[in-house]
Write a protein that holds these residues in place. Structure first.
Motif, PDB file in Angstrom:
ATOM      1  N   UNK A 141       0.845  -1.194   0.000  1.00 16.82           N
ATOM      2  CA  UNK A 141       0.000   0.000   0.000  1.00 16.82           C
ATOM      3  C   UNK A 141       0.878   1.241   0.000  1.00 16.82           C
ATOM      4  N   UNK A 142       0.388   2.298  -0.668  1.00 14.65           N
ATOM      5  CA  UNK A 142       1.125   3.555  -0.651  1.00 14.65           C
ATOM      6  C   UNK A 142       0.171   4.715  -0.914  1.00 14.65           C
ATOM      7  N   UNK A 143       0.493   5.911  -0.418  1.00 16.62           N
ATOM      8  CA  UNK A 143      -0.352   7.072  -0.688  1.00 16.62           C
ATOM      9  C   UNK A 143      -0.408   7.366  -2.181  1.00 16.62           C
ATOM     10  N   UNK A 144      -1.558   7.859  -2.635  1.00 14.83           N
ATOM     11  CA  UNK A 144      -1.721   8.180  -4.056  1.00 14.83           C
ATOM     12  C   UNK A 144      -2.160   9.626  -4.258  1.00 14.83           C
ATOM     13  N   UNK A 145      -1.941  10.461  -3.245  1.00 16.01           N
ATOM     14  CA  UNK A 145      -2.300  11.875  -3.350  1.00 16.01           C
ATOM     15  C   UNK A 145      -3.623  12.173  -2.676  1.00 16.01           C
ATOM     16  N   UNK A 146      -3.644  13.225  -1.869  1.00 20.88           N
ATOM     17  CA  UNK A 146      -4.858  13.588  -1.151  1.00 20.88           C
ATOM     18  C   UNK A 146      -5.295  12.469  -0.225  1.00 20.88           C
ATOM     19  N   UNK A 147      -6.568  12.105  -0.300  1.00 22.05           N
ATOM     20  CA  UNK A 147      -7.074  11.018   0.546  1.00 22.05           C
ATOM     21  C   UNK A 147      -7.121   9.699  -0.214  1.00 22.05           C
ATOM     22  N   UNK A 148      -6.365   9.597  -1.305  1.00 19.16           N
ATOM     23  CA  UNK A 148      -6.360   8.372  -2.111  1.00 19.16           C
ATOM     24  C   UNK A 148      -5.225   7.451  -1.673  1.00 19.16           C
ATOM     25  N   UNK A 149      -5.472   6.144  -1.801  1.00 23.64           N
ATOM     26  CA  UNK A 149      -4.470   5.142  -1.467  1.00 23.64           C
ATOM     27  C   UNK A 149      -4.397   4.118  -2.596  1.00 23.64           C
ATOM     28  N   UNK A 150      -3.190   3.645  -2.900  1.00 24.69           N
ATOM     29  CA  UNK A 150      -2.958   2.681  -3.962  1.00 24.69           C
ATOM     30  C   UNK A 150      -2.624   1.318  -3.358  1.00 24.69           C
ATOM     31  N   UNK A 151      -3.348   0.290  -3.767  1.00 24.77           N
ATOM     32  CA  UNK A 151      -3.083  -1.082  -3.361  1.00 24.77           C
ATOM     33  C   UNK A 151      -2.566  -1.858  -4.566  1.00 24.77           C
ATOM     34  N   UNK A 152      -1.387  -2.447  -4.452  1.00 23.70           N
ATOM     35  CA  UNK A 152      -0.832  -3.285  -5.512  1.00 23.70           C
ATOM     36  C   UNK A 152      -1.315  -4.712  -5.268  1.00 23.70           C
ATOM     37  N   UNK A 153      -2.457  -5.069  -5.867  1.00 19.90           N
ATOM     38  CA  UNK A 153      -3.080  -6.359  -5.610  1.00 19.90           C
ATOM     39  C   UNK A 153      -2.291  -7.513  -6.226  1.00 19.90           C
ATOM     40  N   UNK A 154      -1.791  -7.309  -7.443  1.00 20.86           N
ATOM     41  CA  UNK A 154      -0.910  -8.240  -8.131  1.00 20.86           C
ATOM     42  C   UNK A 154       0.119  -7.391  -8.868  1.00 20.86           C
ATOM     43  N   UNK A 155       1.103  -8.025  -9.469  1.00 18.26           N
ATOM     44  CA  UNK A 155       2.132  -7.264 -10.182  1.00 18.26           C
ATOM     45  C   UNK A 155       1.531  -6.395 -11.276  1.00 18.26           C
ATOM     46  N   UNK A 156       0.416  -6.854 -11.878  1.00 11.58           N
ATOM     47  CA  UNK A 156      -0.208  -6.118 -12.980  1.00 11.58           C
ATOM     48  C   UNK A 156      -1.619  -5.635 -12.651  1.00 11.58           C
ATOM     49  N   UNK A 157      -1.962  -5.585 -11.362  1.00  7.76           N
ATOM     50  CA  UNK A 157      -3.308  -5.196 -10.947  1.00  7.76           C
ATOM     51  C   UNK A 157      -3.241  -4.210  -9.795  1.00  7.76           C
ATOM     52  N   UNK A 158      -3.857  -3.044  -9.981  1.00 14.31           N
ATOM     53  CA  UNK A 158      -3.822  -1.992  -8.976  1.00 14.31           C
ATOM     54  C   UNK A 158      -5.225  -1.528  -8.623  1.00 14.31           C
ATOM     55  N   UNK A 159      -5.439  -1.308  -7.352  1.00 11.63           N
ATOM     56  CA  UNK A 159      -6.662  -0.708  -6.850  1.00 11.63           C
ATOM     57  C   UNK A 159      -6.309   0.634  -6.242  1.00 11.63           C
ATOM     58  N   UNK A 160      -6.977   1.684  -6.699  1.00 13.52           N
ATOM     59  CA  UNK A 160      -6.785   3.008  -6.106  1.00 13.52           C
ATOM     60  C   UNK A 160      -8.134   3.478  -5.580  1.00 13.52           C
ATOM     61  N   UNK A 161      -8.144   3.889  -4.320  1.00 14.39           N
ATOM     62  CA  UNK A 161      -9.425   4.245  -3.736  1.00 14.39           C
ATOM     63  C   UNK A 161      -9.252   5.273  -2.629  1.00 14.39           C
ATOM     64  N   UNK A 162     -10.373   5.844  -2.220  1.00 12.56           N
ATOM     65  CA  UNK A 162     -10.401   6.822  -1.143  1.00 12.56           C
ATOM     66  C   UNK A 162     -10.171   6.116   0.193  1.00 12.56           C
ATOM     67  N   UNK A 163      -9.166   6.575   0.929  1.00  8.80           N
ATOM     68  CA  UNK A 163      -8.869   6.005   2.245  1.00  8.80           C
ATOM     69  C   UNK A 163      -7.901   6.939   2.963  1.00  8.80           C
ATOM     70  N   UNK A 164      -8.324   7.650   4.004  1.00  7.76           N
ATOM     71  CA  UNK A 164      -9.610   7.561   4.695  1.00  7.76           C
ATOM     72  C   UNK A 164     -10.712   8.328   3.963  1.00  7.76           C
ATOM     73  N   UNK A 165     -11.948   8.145   4.445  1.00 12.33           N
ATOM     74  CA  UNK A 165     -13.072   8.922   3.927  1.00 12.33           C
ATOM     75  C   UNK A 165     -13.175  10.218   4.732  1.00 12.33           C
ATOM     76  N   UNK A 166     -13.195  11.336   4.022  1.00  9.57           N
ATOM     77  CA  UNK A 166     -13.287  12.637   4.673  1.00  9.57           C
ATOM     78  C   UNK A 166     -14.622  13.282   4.334  1.00  9.57           C
TER      79      UNK A 166
END
Length: 205
Positions: A141-166
């Motif tokens: 997991x790593x920050x993706x700017x603002x309240x967004x977070x990036x999850x590297x689910x697999x080497x070729x699959x990424x989930x980016x989502x709001x975390x935390x919710x503000x």
């Protein structure tokens, strides 16, 4: 004549899918995994999706005549599903990307304040070898700017989502998959500051 969303969905998803469900907690650490079989077909004018939990034999079935209003389907057969409105409560979002005989799905649960859990689903047609991440899976997991977070689910699959919710901020969930070099599929499910859905990003080919 252009295909209807219902027909697009069936063209891409009808038939049998063999899968592995991996439940991740809010920190991206595997909590559980199990094998599944999903059969999507037309029955008496309805679209039926029957999910078999192969470790228990339990079957969960969903049926609809037309895709629900909360379901968005791209021309390529990718789809997303979520509530018609979000607010200061928990909500579920599901995104599915299709690449021929392979698929990736995520079910994302946001709590009132932060991301609570993610289910990663690795699916393929019977007979196709599609390895799930080694157990126990731990997502980077790593920050993706603002309240967004990036999850590297697999080497070729990424989930980016709001975390935390503000309060007053959009709630956005985006899935990106590179099933082969130079080809990217992605979908986004987004809700504005007032909780109403925003149009998703166009899915790439």
């Amino acid at each position: 004549m252009p295909r209807s969303p219902r027909q697009i969905l069936l063209d891409a998803s009808a038939g049998l899918w063999e899968g592995t469900f991996i439940r991740l907690d809010g920190a991206g650490i595997e909590a559980e995994r199990f094998p599944t079989g999903l059969e999507v077909r037309e029955v008496d004018g309805n679209v039926e999706a029957a999910l078999t939990y192969r470790h228990t034999g339990r079957v969960a079935t969903m049926r609809f005549q037309e895709p629900p209003a909360e379901m968005e389907i791209s021309p390529q057969g990718h789809w997303s599903l979520g509530p018609d409105k979000v607010g200061p409560w928990s909500c579920l979002t599901e995104l599915c990307l299709v690449h021929g005989e392979r698929r990736r799905r995520v079910v994302v649960r946001h709590g009132a304040e932060r991301l609570e859990a993610v289910v990663l689903v690795v699916e393929a047609r019977p007979g196709l070898q599609e390895a799930a991440p080694a157990a126990p899976h731990r997502v980077r997991r790593q920050p993706a700017g603002g309240s967004r977070e990036l999850w590297q689910l697999e080497a070729n699959l990424q989930l980016e989502t709001t975390n935390p919710r503000l309060p007053g901020e959009p709630l956005i969930t985006e899935l990106r998959w590179t099933p082969e070099p130079g080809l990217v599929h992605h979908l986004q499910r987004a809700y504005g500051p007032h909780g109403l859905p925003l149009p998703q990003l166009a899915a790439l080919a």
